[in-house]
Motif scaffolding. Structure first.
Motif, PDB file in Angstrom:
ATOM      1  N   GLU A  59       0.811  -1.219   0.000  1.00 24.13           N
ATOM      2  CA  GLU A  59       0.000   0.000   0.000  1.00 24.13           C
ATOM      3  C   GLU A  59       0.844   1.269   0.000  1.00 24.13           C
ATOM      4  OE1 GLU A  59       0.202  -1.375   4.382  1.00 24.13           O
ATOM      5  OE2 GLU A  59       0.152  -2.260   2.372  1.00 24.13           O
ATOM      6  N   ASP A  60       2.129   1.153   0.324  1.00 25.18           N
ATOM      7  CA  ASP A  60       3.028   2.313   0.232  1.00 25.18           C
ATOM      8  C   ASP A  60       3.365   2.652  -1.214  1.00 25.18           C
ATOM      9  OD1 ASP A  60       3.088   2.445   2.986  1.00 25.18           O
ATOM     10  OD2 ASP A  60       5.037   1.463   3.183  1.00 25.18           O
ATOM     11  N   HIS A  61       3.074   1.727  -2.119  1.00 28.96           N
ATOM     12  CA  HIS A  61       3.510   1.867  -3.507  1.00 28.96           C
ATOM     13  C   HIS A  61       2.377   1.930  -4.521  1.00 28.96           C
ATOM     14  CE1 HIS A  61       7.633   1.065  -2.184  1.00 28.96           C
ATOM     15  NE2 HIS A  61       7.134   0.079  -1.463  1.00 28.96           N
ATOM     16  N   MET A  62       1.202   1.401  -4.166  1.00 27.61           N
ATOM     17  CA  MET A  62       0.090   1.390  -5.108  1.00 27.61           C
ATOM     18  C   MET A  62      -1.221   1.223  -4.352  1.00 27.61           C
ATOM     19  SD  MET A  62       0.243  -2.438  -6.807  1.00 27.61           S
ATOM     20  CE  MET A  62      -1.283  -2.192  -7.715  1.00 27.61           C
ATOM     21  N   PRO A  63      -2.346   1.603  -4.964  1.00 29.89           N
ATOM     22  CA  PRO A  63      -3.640   1.407  -4.309  1.00 29.89           C
ATOM     23  C   PRO A  63      -3.979  -0.089  -4.237  1.00 29.89           C
ATOM     24  CG  PRO A  63      -3.787   2.991  -6.126  1.00 29.89           C
ATOM     25  CD  PRO A  63      -2.481   2.291  -6.258  1.00 29.89           C
ATOM     26  N   LEU A  64      -3.937  -0.654  -3.048  1.00 24.19           N
ATOM     27  CA  LEU A  64      -4.219  -2.072  -2.864  1.00 24.19           C
ATOM     28  C   LEU A  64      -4.615  -2.279  -1.413  1.00 24.19           C
ATOM     29  CD1 LEU A  64      -4.025  -4.598  -4.756  1.00 24.19           C
ATOM     30  CD2 LEU A  64      -1.864  -5.108  -3.645  1.00 24.19           C
ATOM     31  N   ASP A  65      -5.897  -2.505  -1.172  1.00 25.64           N
ATOM     32  CA  ASP A  65      -6.336  -2.591   0.221  1.00 25.64           C
ATOM     33  C   ASP A  65      -5.938  -3.922   0.861  1.00 25.64           C
ATOM     34  OD1 ASP A  65      -8.319  -4.578  -0.263  1.00 25.64           O
ATOM     35  OD2 ASP A  65      -9.816  -3.059  -0.752  1.00 25.64           O
ATOM     36  N   ILE A  66      -6.045  -3.972   2.180  1.00 32.08           N
ATOM     37  CA  ILE A  66      -5.574  -5.123   2.939  1.00 32.08           C
ATOM     38  C   ILE A  66      -6.320  -6.392   2.541  1.00 32.08           C
ATOM     39  CG2 ILE A  66      -5.336  -6.093   5.247  1.00 32.08           C
ATOM     40  CD1 ILE A  66      -3.377  -3.833   4.618  1.00 32.08           C
ATOM     41  N   ARG A  67      -7.614  -6.270   2.266  1.00 31.25           N
ATOM     42  CA  ARG A  67      -8.391  -7.448   1.883  1.00 31.25           C
ATOM     43  C   ARG A  67      -7.848  -8.057   0.590  1.00 31.25           C
ATOM     44  NH1 ARG A  67     -14.994  -7.703   1.109  1.00 31.25           N
ATOM     45  NH2 ARG A  67     -15.098  -9.937   0.653  1.00 31.25           N
TER      46      ARG A  67
END
Length: 415
Positions: A59-67
């Motif tokens: 998530e520090d590098h691209m939009p990607l949620d934990i789920r």
């Protein structure tokens, strides 16, 4: 007539950083990404160090949620982030145009080893009902390609390559062919690997493939040096955007280089040891040169496979001499695994990025830790300090267990 293929974007996830500029600066400065392993307790292992991607948070590098992240193995997450960075650098909107002309081809030697180990523990400690329903789609070798395809809506060629340490180079070469022959206009391609796990580390150590220089991790990877005693296990990803030339021109892309040659072969002699004379490797190099339509003397720099193993470095040197003859004395050669360790199936992707950057900057990165050159390895390996070199053509080599050999030629783009 074969179509021309150019490079328009690069992305990396490595022990030296996940931003291309930072990665390149550290590489040229001779920094090492090797250190004690932090992700798990390996105090009782034969080897306690490697090339970790430390403090990695997608998530520090691209939009990607934990789920979403929980449904992906670490090697897939590496591939996703490297792809995001390559797509961003290329400045390409993959939602535009015909999605069936946009494809993905990502290599991995091992795939989801983290998931295999986690679910093995769940099965034997908690029972079959506790095995994750996401296990299979997480561990598949094609999981990186599949997730990248889904995330960016790529509906053209979608494949994966598993040829051990040649995986990423084969993936890039195969993607190049798909564009050349009109199957796609854009390919997201490279390799990803995350085998830095208890099983991965212990397995390679038990083979006696790894350096055991536990007291000096940063000096353990020393390709072509007399004191080399095995490779250093590493992890990461390297992804590039390949485009058909006219497609890239039409959208005003910044062209970083042109891929012009691809060669491959098999040693056909042993599952883990190279052909001592490098015959398979030399054939793959020749095929790449022939495909590029260039003579050996056109090559200015070789990014060697150079794993720091006693047999491998010697065989690669012999193969280079066989192919390049007298020109081998003028060649510059280096192994960036001296700084990065061996990322297995991802190594060729990262090294192709390095070659593209070397052309852009006209700088060849060094082979660090080369202090006592092996008499059998007597080429110019750019010891310890990067070198400014005039370069127009670069060859990159990748050789893998199973006798897989793959080579690429990339050149400076000229209209």
């Amino acid at each position: 007539m074969r179509r021309r293929v150019v490079v328009t974007g690069c992305g990396v996830v490595t022990p030296l950083g996940c931003e291309v500029a930072e990665f390149w600066d550290k590489l040229c400065a001779g920094k090492s990404g090797i250190g004690p392993i932090e992700r798990f307790d390996c105090s009782e292992y034969k080897v306690t160090f490697g090339g970790e991607v430390r403090h990695f948070k997608p998530e520090d590098h691209m939009p990607l949620d934990i789920r979403e992240q929980r449904r992906m193995d670490r090697f897939v997450l590496f591939g996703m982030v490297a792809s995001h960075k390559a797509i961003t650098q290329a400045g390409i909107d993959l939602s535009q145009g015909d999605p069936y002309r946009h494809g993905v081809l990502i290599g991995s030697g091992i795939g989801g080893l983290n998931e295999i180990e986690d679910q093995h523990d769940a099965l034997y400690n908690k029972g079959p009902s506790r095995v994750s329903p996401f296990m299979i789609p997480k561990l598949m070798v094609n999981a990186a390609s599949g997730n990248i395809s889904v995330n960016w809506g790529l509906k053209g060629p979608n494949s994966a390559v598993a040829t051990a340490c040649a995986s990423a180079t084969n993936a890039i070469g195969d993607a190049y062919r798909l564009i050349q022959y009109g199957e796609a206009d854009v390919m997201v391609t490279g390799g990803s690997e995350a085998a830095m796990t208890p099983m991965g580390l212990s397995g390679f150590a038990r083979m006696n493939a790894l350096s055991k220089r536990n007291d000096e991790p940063e000096r353990a990877s020393r390709p072509f040096d007399t004191d080399r005693n095995g490779f250093v296990l590493s992890e990461g990803a390297g992804v590039v955007i390949l485009e058909e030339l006219e497609h890239a021109k039409a959208r005003g892309a910044n062209i970083l280089g042109e891929l012009v040659g691809y060669g491959m072969s098999a040693d056909g002699t042993h599952m883990t040891a190279p052909d001592p004379e490098g015959r398979g490797a030399s054939y793959a190099m020749r095929r790449a040169l022939d495909d590029a339509g260039v003579k050996p003397e056109f090559i200015d720099y070789i990014n060697a496979h150079g794993t720091s193993t006693p047999l491998g470095d010697k065989a690669e040197t012999a193969a280079i001499k066989t192919v390049f003859g007298e020109h081998s004395k003028k060649l510059t050669v280096s192994s960036t695994k001296s700084q990065l360790g061996h990322m297995l199936g991802a190594s060729g992707g990262v090294e192709f990025v390095i070659c593209t950057l070397a052309l852009q900057e006209q700088v060849a990165p060094p082979t660090i830790n080369l202090e006592n050159p092996d008499p059998a390895c007597d080429l110019d390996y750019i010891p310890n300090e990067a070198r400014q070199i005039k370069m127009s053509h670069i060859l990159t080599n990748s050789f893998g267990f199973g006798g897989h050999n793959a080579c690429l030629v990339v050149k400076t783009f000229e209209g």
